[in-house]
Motif scaffolding. Structure first.
Motif, PDB file in Angstrom:
ATOM      1  N   LYS A   1       0.149  17.679  14.327  1.00 33.44           N
ATOM      2  CA  LYS A   1      -0.107  19.202  14.100  1.00 33.44           C
ATOM      3  C   LYS A   1       1.407  19.453  13.844  1.00 33.44           C
ATOM      4  O   LYS A   1       2.294  18.851  14.378  1.00 33.44           O
ATOM      5  CB  LYS A   1      -0.661  19.817  15.460  1.00 33.44           C
ATOM      6  CG  LYS A   1      -2.083  19.601  15.701  1.00 33.44           C
ATOM      7  CD  LYS A   1      -3.025  19.971  14.656  1.00 33.44           C
ATOM      8  CE  LYS A   1      -4.438  19.692  15.143  1.00 33.44           C
ATOM      9  NZ  LYS A   1      -5.394  20.305  14.012  1.00 33.44           N
TER      10      LYS A   1
ATOM     11  N   ILE B   1      -0.757  15.272  19.023  1.00 35.92           N
ATOM     12  CA  ILE B   1      -1.620  15.579  19.978  1.00 35.92           C
ATOM     13  C   ILE B   1      -2.558  14.557  20.525  1.00 35.92           C
ATOM     14  O   ILE B   1      -3.360  13.724  19.765  1.00 35.92           O
ATOM     15  CB  ILE B   1      -2.400  16.875  19.772  1.00 35.92           C
ATOM     16  CG1 ILE B   1      -1.593  18.020  19.507  1.00 35.92           C
ATOM     17  CG2 ILE B   1      -3.344  17.040  21.139  1.00 35.92           C
ATOM     18  CD1 ILE B   1      -2.480  19.209  19.385  1.00 35.92           C
TER      19      ILE B   1
ATOM     20  N   CYS C   1      -7.754  19.940  23.589  1.00 38.13           N
ATOM     21  CA  CYS C   1      -6.847  19.992  22.463  1.00 38.13           C
ATOM     22  C   CYS C   1      -7.652  20.070  21.167  1.00 38.13           C
ATOM     23  O   CYS C   1      -6.922  20.262  19.863  1.00 38.13           O
ATOM     24  CB  CYS C   1      -5.652  19.259  22.632  1.00 38.13           C
ATOM     25  SG  CYS C   1      -4.853  19.857  23.978  1.00 38.13           S
TER      26      CYS C   1
ATOM     27  N   LYS D   1     -10.072  23.919  18.206  1.00 38.80           N
ATOM     28  CA  LYS D   1      -9.249  24.788  17.389  1.00 38.80           C
ATOM     29  C   LYS D   1      -9.043  26.249  18.229  1.00 38.80           C
ATOM     30  O   LYS D   1      -7.912  26.876  18.150  1.00 38.80           O
ATOM     31  CB  LYS D   1      -9.784  25.233  16.100  1.00 38.80           C
ATOM     32  CG  LYS D   1      -9.600  24.253  15.014  1.00 38.80           C
ATOM     33  CD  LYS D   1     -10.063  24.523  13.749  1.00 38.80           C
ATOM     34  CE  LYS D   1      -9.821  23.332  12.525  1.00 38.80           C
ATOM     35  NZ  LYS D   1     -10.422  23.794  11.429  1.00 38.80           N
TER      36      LYS D   1
ATOM     37  N   LEU E   1      -6.499  25.851  20.884  1.00 35.61           N
ATOM     38  CA  LEU E   1      -4.888  25.708  20.623  1.00 35.61           C
ATOM     39  C   LEU E   1      -4.792  26.934  20.003  1.00 35.61           C
ATOM     40  O   LEU E   1      -3.429  27.592  20.057  1.00 35.61           O
ATOM     41  CB  LEU E   1      -4.989  24.712  19.290  1.00 35.61           C
ATOM     42  CG  LEU E   1      -5.250  23.327  19.429  1.00 35.61           C
ATOM     43  CD1 LEU E   1      -4.982  22.375  17.968  1.00 35.61           C
ATOM     44  CD2 LEU E   1      -3.879  22.950  20.652  1.00 35.61           C
TER      45      LEU E   1
ATOM     46  N   TRP F   1      -2.556  29.096  22.171  1.00 31.38           N
ATOM     47  CA  TRP F   1      -1.193  28.957  22.571  1.00 31.38           C
ATOM     48  C   TRP F   1      -0.325  29.703  21.479  1.00 31.38           C
ATOM     49  O   TRP F   1       1.026  30.021  21.903  1.00 31.38           O
ATOM     50  CB  TRP F   1      -0.848  27.431  21.962  1.00 31.38           C
ATOM     51  CG  TRP F   1      -1.366  26.515  22.943  1.00 31.38           C
ATOM     52  CD1 TRP F   1      -2.516  26.788  23.662  1.00 31.38           C
ATOM     53  CD2 TRP F   1      -1.256  25.147  22.816  1.00 31.38           C
ATOM     54  NE1 TRP F   1      -2.966  25.573  24.303  1.00 31.38           N
ATOM     55  CE2 TRP F   1      -2.327  24.584  23.819  1.00 31.38           C
ATOM     56  CE3 TRP F   1      -0.365  24.395  22.010  1.00 31.38           C
ATOM     57  CZ2 TRP F   1      -2.181  23.298  23.755  1.00 31.38           C
ATOM     58  CZ3 TRP F   1      -0.382  22.841  22.001  1.00 31.38           C
ATOM     59  CH2 TRP F   1      -1.390  22.312  23.071  1.00 31.38           C
TER      60      TRP F   1
ATOM     61  N   ILE G   1       0.446  27.157  14.661  1.00 32.30           N
ATOM     62  CA  ILE G   1      -0.062  25.666  14.831  1.00 32.30           C
ATOM     63  C   ILE G   1      -0.867  25.297  13.541  1.00 32.30           C
ATOM     64  O   ILE G   1      -1.925  26.116  13.332  1.00 32.30           O
ATOM     65  CB  ILE G   1      -0.820  25.512  16.083  1.00 32.30           C
ATOM     66  CG1 ILE G   1       0.034  26.113  17.266  1.00 32.30           C
ATOM     67  CG2 ILE G   1      -1.183  23.890  16.226  1.00 32.30           C
ATOM     68  CD1 ILE G   1      -0.538  25.669  18.541  1.00 32.30           C
TER      69      ILE G   1
END
Length: 200
Positions: free
Chosen positions: A64, A143, A151, A154, A157, A160, A184
């Motif tokens: 990522k 990751i 994780c 999507k 993530l 974050w 990300i």
């Protein structure tokens, strides 16, 4: 002389009443037995056709690309040391509360990013960099899904994004900077400048 006891009369009509039910009962028992055997065979075959939940063929890692916005001006552009990159990565892990070493950093670069839509002369680009005043941090990391199964999502993530965290690291001297997670992506960075300059 004693009288011979007389046996009670047998109700033949009552017995004959149950005789037709015997074949039906036997057929029901046989059908139930066959059903149990069929169910056992089907249940035994399920693991052969349904993948195991500990799926070996699922990827265990993914690369990522994290873009981080420093909340303090960073005017020096360049690649950080591996130790500095790991420190920043660990700080992000702590902020988003994922297991330690779920992120394996590959590289961290403070740089400006051009849009790529318009070619600039080197003079114009240097002038643009001076006016922008600060660089973003572009972190490439792997990751580890084994350590962080969530994780894979999507949606997880995306939570974050806009998270703020602080990190103290060495980059042209010791500094403590707060970052926000800007993006990300699974796509590699483009238009970064400069690259190839490692700053201790």
């Amino acid at each position: 002389m004693l009288a011979t006891p007389i046996a009670p009369p047998v109700d033949k009509a009552g017995i004959s009443r149950y005789i037709p039910a015997v074949p039906i009962l036997a057929i029901c028992c046989l059908g139930l037995l066959l059903l149990v055997i069929a169910a056992t065979i089907i249940l035994a075959l399920i693991p052969l056709y349904v993948p195991d939940k500990n799926i070996d063929n699922l990827v265990t890692t993914s690369t990522k690309y994290f873009t981080l916005d420093p909340l303090s001006a960073v005017t020096e552009n360049g690649i950080t040391t591996a130790e500095t990159c790991r420190t920043i990565s660990n700080s992000l892990e702590s902020r988003v509360a994922i297991p330690f070493e779920s992120l394996i950093p590959i590289s961290c670069t403070f740089a400006s990013q051009s849009s790529g839509r318009r070619r600039r002369s080197s003079y114009a680009y240097r002038r643009f960099r001076r006016q922008s005043g600060t660089a973003r941090l572009f972190m490439k990391a792997i990751i580890n899904y084994t350590r962080c199964p969530l994780c894979r999502s999507k949606t997880y993530l995306s939570k974050w994004i806009n998270q703020e965290f602080s990190s103290t690291f060495a980059f042209n001297g010791t500094r403590s900077i707060s970052f926000t997670v800007y993006s990300i992506s699974s796509n590699a960075f483009t238009g970064l400048s400069p690259t190839g300059i490692v700053i201790p």
